[in-house]
Structure formats: structure tokens, C-alpha cells
Design a protein around this motif. Structure first.
Motif, PDB file in Angstrom:
ATOM      1  N   ASP A  22      -0.795  -2.458  -0.526  1.00 54.06           N
ATOM      2  CA  ASP A  22      -0.270  -2.755  -1.860  1.00 54.06           C
ATOM      3  C   ASP A  22      -0.456  -1.557  -2.784  1.00 54.06           C
ATOM      4  OD1 ASP A  22       0.915  -4.263  -3.832  1.00 54.06           O
ATOM      5  OD2 ASP A  22      -0.920  -5.313  -4.379  1.00 54.06           O
ATOM      6  N   LYS A  24       0.599   0.660  -5.579  1.00 56.89           N
ATOM      7  CA  LYS A  24       1.480   0.649  -6.754  1.00 56.89           C
ATOM      8  C   LYS A  24       0.668   1.050  -7.975  1.00 56.89           C
ATOM      9  CE  LYS A  24       0.753  -4.277  -7.420  1.00 56.89           C
ATOM     10  NZ  LYS A  24       1.361  -5.584  -7.377  1.00 56.89           N
ATOM     11  N   GLU A  25       1.366   1.318  -9.050  1.00 53.23           N
ATOM     12  CA  GLU A  25       0.734   1.809 -10.268  1.00 53.23           C
ATOM     13  C   GLU A  25      -0.341   0.864 -10.800  1.00 53.23           C
ATOM     14  OE1 GLU A  25       5.057   3.156 -10.241  1.00 53.23           O
ATOM     15  OE2 GLU A  25       3.927   1.425  -9.611  1.00 53.23           O
ATOM     16  N   ALA A  61       5.443   3.585   0.370  1.00 52.78           N
ATOM     17  CA  ALA A  61       5.101   2.955  -0.909  1.00 52.78           C
ATOM     18  C   ALA A  61       4.508   3.981  -1.868  1.00 52.78           C
ATOM     19  CB  ALA A  61       4.121   1.803  -0.686  1.00 52.78           C
ATOM     20  N   LYS A  64       7.350   6.250  -3.153  1.00 49.62           N
ATOM     21  CA  LYS A  64       8.169   5.557  -4.157  1.00 49.62           C
ATOM     22  C   LYS A  64       7.449   5.509  -5.497  1.00 49.62           C
ATOM     23  CE  LYS A  64      10.750   2.667  -0.946  1.00 49.62           C
ATOM     24  NZ  LYS A  64      10.958   1.298  -0.448  1.00 49.62           N
ATOM     25  N   MET A  65       6.151   5.197  -5.461  1.00 46.92           N
ATOM     26  CA  MET A  65       5.374   5.162  -6.694  1.00 46.92           C
ATOM     27  C   MET A  65       5.348   6.539  -7.336  1.00 46.92           C
ATOM     28  SD  MET A  65       1.338   4.413  -7.336  1.00 46.92           S
ATOM     29  CE  MET A  65       0.928   5.996  -6.616  1.00 46.92           C
ATOM     30  N   ARG A  68       8.601   7.235  -9.099  1.00 47.32           N
ATOM     31  CA  ARG A  68       8.712   6.479 -10.356  1.00 47.32           C
ATOM     32  C   ARG A  68       7.884   7.136 -11.446  1.00 47.32           C
ATOM     33  NH1 ARG A  68       8.085   2.051  -6.853  1.00 47.32           N
ATOM     34  NH2 ARG A  68       5.910   1.792  -7.491  1.00 47.32           N
TER      35      ARG A  68
END
Length: 78
Positions: A22, A24-25, A61, A64-65, A68
Motif C-alpha cells: 500500500d 501511497k502519499e 505503485a 506512480k506516486m 503524482r
């Protein structure tokens, strides 16, 4: 610098056979005064050690983060 620190923390986990799924920011905390980085929300069910496709998913993942954040699509202030 924050992305480099995050990548280094993730690399250390990978070396020890821990692959957080998991990425992500919301799961990266940065202390304002010294920009220290901590990974959070790491529970046992997110660690898969032996499956190469999970490693690929985790790397994707993170990429991609990173895109962004570099494109300033999301900025969190808490």
C-alpha cells in the motif's frame, strides 16, 4: 529529497524481505523541521515476501506516486 528518503526506506524493507503493498502519499509522514521520513500503515497483511509480481506491483505503485508528487497533482498538509 523526500522521495529519495522514501525510496531508501522501501529499499531497506525489500532487502529484509518485506514488501509493503500500500505505497501511497498518505502512508509517508514527513517531519517539517528536519524532513525526516517515516513509513506508516505497515501491517502484517501487506507484507508478501516471495512473489515477484508483488514486488513489481510495489515498484509500480511507488513510481506512480512519485509522478503524482513531481507533477504536484497532490499535496498533503496535516
Amino acid at each position: 529529497m523526500i522521495l529519495d528518503k522514501s525510496a531508501s526506506l522501501l529499499a531497506d524493507l525489500y532487502k529484509n524481505g518485506i514488501i509493503p503493498r500500500d505505497i501511497k502519499e498518505d502512508n509517508i509522514l514527513v517531519r517539517k523541521n528536519d524532513l525526516d521520513v517515516k513509513l506508516i500503515d505497515l501491517d502484517d497483511q501487506d507484507y508478501l515476501q516471495e512473489y515477484s509480481y508483488i514486488r513489481k506491483d510495489a515498484a509500480e505503485a511507488f513510481e506512480k506516486m512519485k509522478k503524482r508528487l513531481l507533477n504536484k497533482e497532490v499535496v498533503f498538509e496535516r
